[in-house]
Design a protein around this motif. Structure first.
Motif, mmCIF file in Angstrom:
data_model
loop_
_atom_site.group_PDB
_atom_site.id
_atom_site.type_symbol
_atom_site.label_atom_id
_atom_site.label_comp_id
_atom_site.label_asym_id
_atom_site.label_seq_id
_atom_site.Cartn_x
_atom_site.Cartn_y
_atom_site.Cartn_z
ATOM 1 N N LEU A 118 -53.734 16.766 27.675
ATOM 2 C CA LEU A 118 -54.912 17.620 27.880
ATOM 3 C C LEU A 118 -55.385 17.566 29.329
ATOM 4 N N ALA A 119 -55.402 16.359 29.888
ATOM 5 C CA ALA A 119 -55.811 16.225 31.280
ATOM 6 C C ALA A 119 -54.843 16.956 32.200
ATOM 7 N N LEU A 120 -53.555 16.887 31.906
ATOM 8 C CA LEU A 120 -52.574 17.617 32.715
ATOM 9 C C LEU A 120 -52.755 19.121 32.564
ATOM 10 N N TRP A 121 -53.037 19.596 31.352
ATOM 11 C CA TRP A 121 -53.261 21.023 31.130
ATOM 12 C C TRP A 121 -54.429 21.518 31.999
ATOM 13 N N ILE A 122 -55.502 20.749 32.021
ATOM 14 C CA ILE A 122 -56.674 21.143 32.799
ATOM 15 C C ILE A 122 -56.398 20.998 34.299
ATOM 16 N N ARG A 123 -55.742 19.924 34.671
ATOM 17 C CA ARG A 123 -55.450 19.671 36.087
ATOM 18 C C ARG A 123 -54.518 20.728 36.676
ATOM 19 N N LEU A 124 -53.600 21.251 35.868
ATOM 20 C CA LEU A 124 -52.617 22.224 36.354
ATOM 21 C C LEU A 124 -53.077 23.669 36.161
ATOM 22 N N ARG A 125 -54.355 23.897 35.916
ATOM 23 C CA ARG A 125 -54.832 25.249 35.599
ATOM 24 C C ARG A 125 -54.655 26.227 36.750
ATOM 25 N N ASP A 126 -54.596 25.770 37.992
ATOM 26 C CA ASP A 126 -54.439 26.665 39.130
ATOM 27 C C ASP A 126 -52.997 26.704 39.649
ATOM 28 N N ARG A 127 -52.102 26.038 38.987
ATOM 29 C CA ARG A 127 -50.691 26.034 39.381
ATOM 30 C C ARG A 127 -49.986 27.232 38.760
ATOM 31 N N PRO A 128 -48.758 27.495 39.210
ATOM 32 C CA PRO A 128 -47.995 28.589 38.582
ATOM 33 C C PRO A 128 -47.817 28.341 37.082
ATOM 34 N N GLY A 129 -47.771 29.442 36.330
ATOM 35 C CA GLY A 129 -47.710 29.343 34.877
ATOM 36 C C GLY A 129 -46.496 28.622 34.358
ATOM 37 N N TRP A 130 -45.354 28.743 35.024
ATOM 38 C CA TRP A 130 -44.141 28.102 34.510
ATOM 39 C C TRP A 130 -44.250 26.583 34.580
ATOM 40 N N ILE A 131 -44.948 26.040 35.570
ATOM 41 C CA ILE A 131 -45.127 24.577 35.650
ATOM 42 C C ILE A 131 -46.013 24.113 34.504
ATOM 43 N N ARG A 132 -47.088 24.835 34.294
ATOM 44 C CA ARG A 132 -48.027 24.483 33.223
ATOM 45 C C ARG A 132 -47.358 24.552 31.856
ATOM 46 N N TRP A 133 -46.569 25.591 31.628
ATOM 47 C CA TRP A 133 -45.909 25.740 30.332
ATOM 48 C C TRP A 133 -44.773 24.748 30.150
ATOM 49 N N ALA A 134 -44.103 24.338 31.234
ATOM 50 C CA ALA A 134 -43.061 23.313 31.123
ATOM 51 C C ALA A 134 -43.673 21.971 30.724
ATOM 52 N N VAL A 135 -44.794 21.625 31.351
ATOM 53 C CA VAL A 135 -45.496 20.388 30.989
ATOM 54 C C VAL A 135 -46.002 20.483 29.557
ATOM 55 N N HIS A 136 -46.516 21.656 29.191
ATOM 56 C CA HIS A 136 -47.013 21.866 27.830
ATOM 57 C C HIS A 136 -45.886 21.727 26.808
ATOM 58 N N ALA A 137 -44.720 22.293 27.098
ATOM 59 C CA ALA A 137 -43.587 22.194 26.167
ATOM 60 C C ALA A 137 -43.142 20.747 25.993
ATOM 61 N N ALA A 138 -43.103 19.989 27.087
ATOM 62 C CA ALA A 138 -42.739 18.567 26.991
ATOM 63 C C ALA A 138 -43.784 17.803 26.177
ATOM 64 N N ALA A 139 -45.057 18.114 26.396
ATOM 65 C CA ALA A 139 -46.124 17.445 25.644
ATOM 66 C C ALA A 139 -46.034 17.767 24.163
ATOM 67 N N VAL A 140 -45.766 19.025 23.829
ATOM 68 C CA VAL A 140 -45.651 19.409 22.417
ATOM 69 C C VAL A 140 -44.475 18.688 21.766
ATOM 70 N N ALA A 141 -43.364 18.580 22.470
ATOM 71 C CA ALA A 141 -42.207 17.866 21.917
ATOM 72 C C ALA A 141 -42.533 16.392 21.678
ATOM 73 N N LEU A 142 -43.163 15.754 22.645
ATOM 74 C CA LEU A 142 -43.517 14.337 22.486
ATOM 75 C C LEU A 142 -44.537 14.131 21.373
ATOM 76 N N LEU A 143 -45.519 15.006 21.299
ATOM 77 C CA LEU A 143 -46.543 14.862 20.261
ATOM 78 C C LEU A 143 -46.004 15.172 18.877
ATOM 79 N N THR A 144 -45.048 16.086 18.780
ATOM 80 C CA THR A 144 -44.439 16.384 17.482
ATOM 81 C C THR A 144 -43.711 15.161 16.946
ATOM 82 N N VAL A 145 -43.044 14.443 17.827
ATOM 83 C CA VAL A 145 -42.325 13.241 17.406
ATOM 84 C C VAL A 145 -43.285 12.080 17.171
ATOM 85 N N SER A 146 -44.373 12.010 17.949
ATOM 86 C CA SER A 146 -45.297 10.880 17.833
ATOM 87 C C SER A 146 -46.117 10.933 16.550
#
Length: 169
Positions: A115-143
């Motif tokens: 969540l902190a990364l999502w908020i911190r990356l709000r002004d970055r290009p969308g592909w960076i934000r979505w790549a971090v989001h996809a990795a987070a979703v994968a990790l959280l799905t397994v956790s």
């Protein structure tokens, strides 16, 4: 030697089986389950430290993730740190922790960081934000699946709060 958690002894016994040599009395059948953080991390750590020490390391890592994630989240939202870490410390030894919901606590720490990364990356290009989001979703799905729901709900509410209200009459 053993943390006073309700279900920790059962977790530790499972880690001894997963990390130890193959045993004909116990067959490990891997399948996807959204509650596997400890099952994936501890056997790898146990190769160097033993199952009991690896279990304690996982327990400490889950607590460290939760507190540091709260600090990082406060920093991402407010630009400074004041009481986020203290608030996390106050609820660290909560009911899920006492019941031994270690995968949930680990996933909650990951969700806080994500969540902190999502908020911190709000002004970055969308592909960076979505790549971090996809990795987070994968990790959280397994956790832990509940942590994924908390993460998704919080992101949805955060993004809804960013909409500007139309000017009133």
């Amino acid at each position: 030697q053993i943390p006073a958690l309700w279900d920790y002894v059962n977790h530790l016994a499972r880690m001894y089986i997963l990390a130890g040599p193959p045993n004909p009395a116990y067959a490990v059948h891997w399948r996807f389950s959204p509650n596997m953080a400890m099952d994936l991390v501890v056997p790898i750590l146990a190769r160097w430290t033993g199952a009991a020490a690896a279990g304690r390391l996982f327990l400490g890592a889950s607590q460290l993730l939760l507190v540091s994630g709260a600090v990082f989240l406060e920093w991402a939202v407010k630009g400074r740190h004041r009481i986020g870490g203290l608030g996390a410390l106050l609820v660290l030894f909560s009911l899920p922790f006492a019941w031994g919901q270690l995968n949930f606590m680990f996933g909650l720490g990951l969700a806080t960081w994500a969540l902190a990364l999502w908020i911190r990356l709000r002004d970055r290009p969308g592909w960076i934000r979505w790549a971090v989001h996809a990795a987070a979703v994968a990790l959280l799905t397994v956790s832990h699946l509940f942590d994924l729901g908390v993460y998704g709900l919080t992101i949805g509410l955060y993004e809804l709060s960013r909409f500007e209200k139309p000017p009133g009459p």
